[in-house]
Design a protein around this motif. Structure first.
Motif, mmCIF file in Angstrom:
data_model
loop_
_atom_site.group_PDB
_atom_site.id
_atom_site.type_symbol
_atom_site.label_atom_id
_atom_site.label_comp_id
_atom_site.label_asym_id
_atom_site.label_seq_id
_atom_site.Cartn_x
_atom_site.Cartn_y
_atom_site.Cartn_z
ATOM 1 N N GLU A 111 0.795 -1.230 0.000
ATOM 2 C CA GLU A 111 0.000 0.000 0.000
ATOM 3 C C GLU A 111 0.829 1.283 0.000
ATOM 4 N N ARG A 113 1.956 2.622 -2.493
ATOM 5 C CA ARG A 113 1.434 3.356 -3.658
ATOM 6 C C ARG A 113 0.201 4.196 -3.321
ATOM 7 N N ASN A 114 -0.497 3.840 -2.238
ATOM 8 C CA ASN A 114 -1.719 4.573 -1.899
ATOM 9 C C ASN A 114 -1.521 5.668 -0.858
ATOM 10 N N PHE A 120 4.026 9.267 2.164
ATOM 11 C CA PHE A 120 5.015 8.343 1.596
ATOM 12 C C PHE A 120 6.430 8.744 2.020
ATOM 13 N N GLN B 26 -2.050 -0.458 -10.118
ATOM 14 C CA GLN B 26 -2.194 0.869 -9.537
ATOM 15 C C GLN B 26 -3.194 0.902 -8.386
ATOM 16 N N GLU B 103 5.247 -4.374 -13.003
ATOM 17 C CA GLU B 103 3.818 -4.465 -12.667
ATOM 18 C C GLU B 103 3.351 -5.915 -12.566
#
Lengths: 198, 198
Positions: A111, A113-114, A120, B26, B103
């Motif tokens: 997570e 990326r979120n 971050f 993503q 990815e």
């Protein structure tokens, strides 16, 4: 209703965090709503806002408290006088700490990326702090002429990835105990940084 | 409308897969709808069903084709006559293959939890096949008296986790080239399984 600190949120807080951790790990942050978290805790969605301002804060709290605990637990270990001992201590500590928290470890990787860029940056800094603990041990071992490590930073990241990988396969009811696993990994780590290259 | 095979799905198929891969990586599988995937491809949601029966099939296809490609690419490598060479080849191959597909690597780890039990079993089997390739090299090295490895299966999983970890930090415009990184990791791998234990 104004956000309040008090007995209500003191009781609910840990349950909100546990519910969020479990739901994020199971479904992913983006797929989980505040309403679902509230339902898991057994409160109305509105009551959740006594504890946390939004879902992003909840994710950030989970990731930050995981890193804070990791760093505090490592700093609480007895000081090892020489690099070889410190490396063994780090190896065993890392495996034990992470194997006890599979969900927190999973979302801490998945997570990132979120997180908002600001959040971050905070987590990234704490991760670097932890990697630097191992990097410092490797540099000390080189200075003490017991390790051969050309790239201490890369080596630290490589060893951490290897050790955290225990979480992807270890089963406490399997053939090997966690103690056995620590020993196998320690043998590899010790040799990987050893001066012998043949 | 009946599902059809033909020029339409031949053209759209790769774009659907690319869009799904990118969106899953993503946002996470659970947070992505078939409608979003269709919008990313630039087709109506209904048209997507010419290509894939549902989101689960799409995820399974992505994870399975990643593992199929990995195994086929490894099998296409020239045969190494001795275990030491085979281990170096595996190390460099693994880093290169995975660094080219961040990815696919990310969702292959993260989205295992979202596969149906039947689909999970297929992917798990392919992962074990790949781990066994490395395990066989380690056993051969022990038989050839060049490696010291007490637990070949655990060691294979540990080394794979270490090598895949390159994806979490490597930047192609960084201080080290991928070739440099391969060399640093190969030094560690070689020493980690070496017979010298002091």
């Amino acid at each position: 209703m104004a956000r309040t600190q008090g007995s209500h949120s003191d009781i609910t807080g840990p349950r909100v965090r546990d519910a969020a951790l479990s739901l994020f790990a199971q479904h992913g942050y983006a797929a989980v709503s505040m309403r679902q978290i509230a339902a898991e805790v057994g409160v109305q969605a509105g009551a959740l806002y006594n504890y946390t301002s939004d879902k992003q804060s909840l994710l950030f709290d989970l990731l930050k408290s995981h890193m804070d605990q990791l760093l505090a637990s490592w700093m609480a270990q007895p000081e090892a006088p020489v690099a070889m001992q410190a490396l063994e201590q780090f190896t065993r500590f890392h495996i034990r700490f992470h194997s006890e928290r599979p969900e927190a470890v999973f979302i801490s990787y998945m997570e990132l990326r979120n997180l908002t860029p600001e959040n971050f940056a905070v987590i990234e800094e704490l991760r670097k702090d932890y990697e630097t603990k191992l990097e410092d041990i490797l540099r000390a071992g080189v200075a003490q002429n017991v390790f051969s490590v050309r790239e201490p930073k890369v080596t630290a990241m490589a060893l951490i990835a290897m050790l955290t990988g225990v979480n992807t396969w270890f089963k406490s009811d399997g053939r090997l105990s966690l103690e056995d696993v620590e020993q196998v990994y320690w043998d590899m780590v010790r040799k990987a940084v050893s001066k012998r290259t043949d």
